[in-house]
Design a protein around this motif. Structure first.
Motif, mmCIF file in Angstrom:
data_model
loop_
_atom_site.group_PDB
_atom_site.id
_atom_site.type_symbol
_atom_site.label_atom_id
_atom_site.label_comp_id
_atom_site.label_asym_id
_atom_site.label_seq_id
_atom_site.Cartn_x
_atom_site.Cartn_y
_atom_site.Cartn_z
ATOM 1 N N LEU A 35 0.830 -1.210 0.000
ATOM 2 C CA LEU A 35 0.000 0.000 0.000
ATOM 3 C C LEU A 35 0.861 1.256 0.000
ATOM 4 C CD1 LEU A 35 -2.807 1.338 0.221
ATOM 5 C CD2 LEU A 35 -2.600 1.139 2.706
ATOM 6 N N THR A 36 1.932 1.239 0.794
ATOM 7 C CA THR A 36 2.765 2.443 0.927
ATOM 8 C C THR A 36 3.883 2.507 -0.100
ATOM 9 O OG1 THR A 36 4.119 1.310 2.602
ATOM 10 C CG2 THR A 36 2.295 2.671 3.397
ATOM 11 N N ASP A 37 4.435 1.343 -0.488
ATOM 12 C CA ASP A 37 5.630 1.350 -1.337
ATOM 13 C C ASP A 37 5.436 0.699 -2.704
ATOM 14 O OD1 ASP A 37 6.982 2.558 0.778
ATOM 15 O OD2 ASP A 37 7.577 0.635 1.635
ATOM 16 N N GLY A 38 4.232 0.177 -2.982
ATOM 17 C CA GLY A 38 3.984 -0.419 -4.289
ATOM 18 C C GLY A 38 4.317 -1.895 -4.350
ATOM 19 N N LEU A 39 3.925 -2.523 -5.455
ATOM 20 C CA LEU A 39 4.094 -3.976 -5.601
ATOM 21 C C LEU A 39 5.549 -4.395 -5.741
ATOM 22 C CD1 LEU A 39 1.191 -4.868 -8.066
ATOM 23 C CD2 LEU A 39 1.198 -5.017 -5.576
ATOM 24 N N ASP A 40 6.435 -3.459 -6.095
ATOM 25 C CA ASP A 40 7.848 -3.803 -6.276
ATOM 26 C C ASP A 40 8.677 -3.530 -5.022
ATOM 27 O OD1 ASP A 40 7.532 -4.635 -8.954
ATOM 28 O OD2 ASP A 40 7.536 -2.545 -9.626
ATOM 29 N N ALA A 41 8.011 -3.291 -3.902
ATOM 30 C CA ALA A 41 8.741 -3.045 -2.648
ATOM 31 C C ALA A 41 9.608 -4.248 -2.293
ATOM 32 C CB ALA A 41 7.741 -2.773 -1.522
ATOM 33 N N PRO A 42 10.757 -4.042 -1.668
ATOM 34 C CA PRO A 42 11.620 -5.167 -1.291
ATOM 35 C C PRO A 42 10.887 -6.151 -0.372
ATOM 36 C CG PRO A 42 12.778 -3.070 -1.031
ATOM 37 C CD PRO A 42 11.337 -2.735 -1.290
ATOM 38 N N LEU A 43 10.990 -7.429 -0.695
ATOM 39 C CA LEU A 43 10.321 -8.429 0.141
ATOM 40 C C LEU A 43 10.966 -8.533 1.521
ATOM 41 C CD1 LEU A 43 9.494 -11.262 -2.418
ATOM 42 C CD2 LEU A 43 8.108 -9.320 -1.660
#
Length: 201
Positions: A35-43
């Motif tokens: 929600l805050t950093d998008g779908l490509d945020a670091p896992l």
């Protein structure tokens, strides 16, 4: 005669409960991070937010797509259900059905911008997502067909025009400028509806 007692194993039910607790923690953390950093945020950020190691995350969700699917499973089903419900409503009131569906899509994107990204980037090879997308696409085509036949929308309206609206909304929600994202998205939806309104409405 000597006997050796085996060390009691942890109850299977307790193990299942613990595993499900970790899974739910990962899903909640992923939803928040996406929600805050998008779908490509670091896992790694997802694992850290869930309070587990990255290895635990990958054991439960081997790929990013698998995690995305698990997070958005319910919303994808709801998205397809709304499209199918609009088709049924269109039998009696095609314009209200179409306009309501447009506002539904916009509302879902504003509430969760990451879900809007999912709609724009469907997972390839996923039975879950491809099934939901196929249901929604079939329903959207039927909805538009009924609205066109009733003269409720322009005769050249296509389902790809809704995709363009989803893409525009995603960009607007990401960078709303001086206007609040929800207000800006509602305004854009209204302008879109005014532009595609048919002569019978």
């Amino acid at each position: 005669m000597l006997t050796t007692e085996a060390v009691p194993a942890a109850p299977e039910k307790a193990l299942r409960v613990d595993a499900e607790r970790r899974r739910q923690a990962l899903l909640c953390a992923a939803a928040s991070v996406f929600l805050t950093d998008g779908l490509d945020a670091p896992l790694e950020d997802v694992a850290r937010a869930a309070g587990v190691g990255i290895g635990t995350l990958y054991r439960r969700f081997p790929t990013r797509d698998a995690l995305v699917e698990a997070v958005f499973e319910a919303k994808m089903a709801d998205y397809a259900n709304r499209a199918e419900a609009a088709v049924i409503q269109a039998v009696e009131d095609p314009w209200a059905a179409f306009a309501g569906y447009v506002h539904d899509i916009i509302g879902m994107q504003v509430a969760d911008p990451a879900f809007g990204a999912v709609l724009l980037r469907p997972m390839q090879g996923s039975e879950l997502f491809s099934g939901a997308h196929a249901r929604a696409l079939r329903a959207t085509r039927r909805l538009i067909s009924r609205a066109r036949k009733a003269g409720a929308v322009r005769q050249d309206l296509r389902e790809t025009d809704l995709y363009l609206l989803v893409a525009a909304t995603a960009a607007l929600v990401a960078e709303p400028g001086p206007i609040r994202a929800d207000a800006a998205a509602r305004r854009m939806a209204q302008l879109f509806l005014d532009a595609v309104r048919g002569s019978s409405v």
